[in-house]
Design a protein around this motif. Sequence first.
Motif, PDB file in Angstrom:
ATOM      1  N   LEU A 154       0.828  -1.207   0.000  1.00 59.46           N
ATOM      2  CA  LEU A 154       0.000   0.000   0.000  1.00 59.46           C
ATOM      3  C   LEU A 154       0.863   1.257   0.000  1.00 59.46           C
ATOM      4  N   ALA A 155       2.085   1.149   0.527  1.00 61.46           N
ATOM      5  CA  ALA A 155       3.008   2.287   0.599  1.00 61.46           C
ATOM      6  C   ALA A 155       3.405   2.790  -0.789  1.00 61.46           C
ATOM      7  N   LEU A 156       3.063   2.052  -1.839  1.00 64.82           N
ATOM      8  CA  LEU A 156       3.382   2.465  -3.206  1.00 64.82           C
ATOM      9  C   LEU A 156       2.508   3.641  -3.660  1.00 64.82           C
ATOM     10  N   ASN A 157       1.381   3.841  -2.979  1.00 59.16           N
ATOM     11  CA  ASN A 157       0.462   4.918  -3.341  1.00 59.16           C
ATOM     12  C   ASN A 157       1.178   6.270  -3.291  1.00 59.16           C
ATOM     13  N   GLY A 158       1.077   7.040  -4.396  1.00 61.59           N
ATOM     14  CA  GLY A 158       1.698   8.358  -4.480  1.00 61.59           C
ATOM     15  C   GLY A 158       3.130   8.339  -5.000  1.00 61.59           C
ATOM     16  N   LYS A 159       3.714   7.173  -5.175  1.00 63.09           N
ATOM     17  CA  LYS A 159       5.104   7.060  -5.630  1.00 63.09           C
ATOM     18  C   LYS A 159       5.177   7.064  -7.153  1.00 63.09           C
ATOM     19  N   GLU A 160       6.320   7.539  -7.657  1.00 68.45           N
ATOM     20  CA  GLU A 160       6.584   7.449  -9.088  1.00 68.45           C
ATOM     21  C   GLU A 160       7.235   6.099  -9.346  1.00 68.45           C
ATOM     22  N   VAL A 161       6.753   5.397 -10.378  1.00 64.55           N
ATOM     23  CA  VAL A 161       7.225   4.049 -10.661  1.00 64.55           C
ATOM     24  C   VAL A 161       7.462   3.854 -12.154  1.00 64.55           C
ATOM     25  N   VAL A 162       8.184   2.777 -12.466  1.00 66.55           N
ATOM     26  CA  VAL A 162       8.274   2.263 -13.828  1.00 66.55           C
ATOM     27  C   VAL A 162       7.616   0.899 -13.807  1.00 66.55           C
ATOM     28  N   VAL A 163       6.663   0.713 -14.706  1.00 64.16           N
ATOM     29  CA  VAL A 163       5.957  -0.558 -14.841  1.00 64.16           C
ATOM     30  C   VAL A 163       6.415  -1.198 -16.135  1.00 64.16           C
ATOM     31  N   ASP A 164       6.915  -2.421 -16.041  1.00 64.24           N
ATOM     32  CA  ASP A 164       7.358  -3.181 -17.206  1.00 64.24           C
ATOM     33  C   ASP A 164       6.315  -4.251 -17.468  1.00 64.24           C
ATOM     34  N   GLY A 165       5.677  -4.216 -18.648  1.00 61.25           N
ATOM     35  CA  GLY A 165       4.634  -5.196 -18.898  1.00 61.25           C
ATOM     36  C   GLY A 165       4.045  -5.116 -20.284  1.00 61.25           C
ATOM     37  N   SER A 183     -17.252   3.100  -1.247  1.00 60.12           N
ATOM     38  CA  SER A 183     -18.512   2.869  -0.523  1.00 60.12           C
ATOM     39  C   SER A 183     -19.464   2.034  -1.375  1.00 60.12           C
ATOM     40  N   LYS A 184     -20.466   1.467  -0.731  1.00 58.11           N
ATOM     41  CA  LYS A 184     -21.476   0.669  -1.433  1.00 58.11           C
ATOM     42  C   LYS A 184     -22.176   1.515  -2.490  1.00 58.11           C
ATOM     43  N   GLU A 185     -22.437   2.781  -2.176  1.00 57.24           N
ATOM     44  CA  GLU A 185     -23.103   3.681  -3.129  1.00 57.24           C
ATOM     45  C   GLU A 185     -22.239   3.894  -4.372  1.00 57.24           C
ATOM     46  N   GLU A 186     -20.933   4.076  -4.164  1.00 58.95           N
ATOM     47  CA  GLU A 186     -20.031   4.272  -5.301  1.00 58.95           C
ATOM     48  C   GLU A 186     -19.963   3.010  -6.160  1.00 58.95           C
ATOM     49  N   VAL A 187     -19.928   1.857  -5.519  1.00 59.50           N
ATOM     50  CA  VAL A 187     -19.887   0.583  -6.255  1.00 59.50           C
ATOM     51  C   VAL A 187     -21.184   0.398  -7.036  1.00 59.50           C
ATOM     52  N   ASP A 188     -22.324   0.647  -6.398  1.00 58.08           N
ATOM     53  CA  ASP A 188     -23.624   0.474  -7.049  1.00 58.08           C
ATOM     54  C   ASP A 188     -23.835   1.448  -8.197  1.00 58.08           C
ATOM     55  N   ALA A 189     -23.128   2.582  -8.190  1.00 60.35           N
ATOM     56  CA  ALA A 189     -23.272   3.583  -9.250  1.00 60.35           C
ATOM     57  C   ALA A 189     -22.612   3.139 -10.559  1.00 60.35           C
ATOM     58  N   ILE A 190     -21.819   2.095 -10.533  1.00 61.34           N
ATOM     59  CA  ILE A 190     -21.159   1.602 -11.747  1.00 61.34           C
ATOM     60  C   ILE A 190     -22.181   0.804 -12.543  1.00 61.34           C
ATOM     61  N   LYS A 191     -22.529   1.304 -13.726  1.00 62.25           N
ATOM     62  CA  LYS A 191     -23.605   0.699 -14.517  1.00 62.25           C
ATOM     63  C   LYS A 191     -23.190   0.298 -15.937  1.00 62.25           C
ATOM     64  N   ALA A 192     -22.012   0.757 -16.388  1.00 63.49           N
ATOM     65  CA  ALA A 192     -21.630   0.496 -17.776  1.00 63.49           C
ATOM     66  C   ALA A 192     -20.180   0.028 -17.853  1.00 63.49           C
ATOM     67  N   PRO A 193     -19.882  -0.848 -18.826  1.00 65.43           N
ATOM     68  CA  PRO A 193     -18.481  -1.247 -19.021  1.00 65.43           C
ATOM     69  C   PRO A 193     -17.658  -0.048 -19.480  1.00 65.43           C
ATOM     70  N   LYS A 194     -16.334  -0.196 -19.413  1.00 64.10           N
ATOM     71  CA  LYS A 194     -15.451   0.923 -19.741  1.00 64.10           C
ATOM     72  C   LYS A 194     -14.345   0.437 -20.677  1.00 64.10           C
ATOM     73  N   MET A 195     -14.155   1.171 -21.767  1.00 59.47           N
ATOM     74  CA  MET A 195     -13.056   0.883 -22.692  1.00 59.47           C
ATOM     75  C   MET A 195     -11.836   1.614 -22.159  1.00 59.47           C
ATOM     76  N   GLU A 196     -10.732   0.874 -21.946  1.00 58.83           N
ATOM     77  CA  GLU A 196      -9.558   1.509 -21.348  1.00 58.83           C
ATOM     78  C   GLU A 196      -8.266   0.802 -21.734  1.00 58.83           C
ATOM     79  N   LEU A 197      -7.163   1.547 -21.557  1.00 59.21           N
ATOM     80  CA  LEU A 197      -5.839   0.963 -21.684  1.00 59.21           C
ATOM     81  C   LEU A 197      -5.498   0.322 -20.355  1.00 59.21           C
ATOM     82  N   THR A 198      -4.999  -0.908 -20.385  1.00 61.49           N
ATOM     83  CA  THR A 198      -4.573  -1.578 -19.163  1.00 61.49           C
ATOM     84  C   THR A 198      -3.182  -2.155 -19.387  1.00 61.49           C
ATOM     85  N   ILE A 199      -2.494  -2.419 -18.298  1.00 57.53           N
ATOM     86  CA  ILE A 199      -1.172  -3.044 -18.385  1.00 57.53           C
ATOM     87  C   ILE A 199      -1.153  -4.254 -17.465  1.00 57.53           C
ATOM     88  N   THR A 200      -0.585  -5.328 -17.967  1.00 55.27           N
ATOM     89  CA  THR A 200      -0.312  -6.503 -17.150  1.00 55.27           C
ATOM     90  C   THR A 200       1.174  -6.438 -16.828  1.00 55.27           C
TER      91      THR A 200
END
Length: 157
Positions: A100-111, A133-150
């Motif tokens: 969790l300590a990685l939050n806010g850090k600058e990183v290089v992701v290789d993938g 929150s449950k409200e934020e989770v329930d508000a998700i109603k549509a899929p999302k097209m996005e760039l992802t990295i493995t």
Amino acid sequence: MKALYSFIILLLITAAVHAQPPNVPADKGATFGAKTTPEDAITVDQLASVMKSREGKKTEVKLKGTVTSVCESMGCWIKIRSADGDMMVKMKDHSFFVPLALNGKEVVVDGIAEAKETSVEELKDYAKDAGKSKEEVDAIKAPKMELTITAKGVLVL
């Protein structure tokens, strides 16, 4: 029968202990997963251009960016700041986790980067993992097209 119940309880306890992000520092030079270097790393904006030129096909990349959130339940994904919204980075085959300590850090992701549609179910799972929150989770109603990295490896800068 008692032995079977004891075994199941032991198995559940073991799973619960292992289903947590590692409790280690995210100091400069720390590597999680496969070793990588900052050489030839591109920015998130450059990645968008590369992916457009490759029509969204899977592409090996080294991406330099700032972590905006980390999976709170296991450390199995991070999000990198992007102009179009945070970019999802998943750890390859759950073979490694990040703290969790990685939050806010600058990183290089290789993938491997790819453009894909993320289902509503997956988006809700990520929101739960991020402690929304449950409200934020329930508000998700549509899929999302996005760039992802493995990710194969993550290096803290």
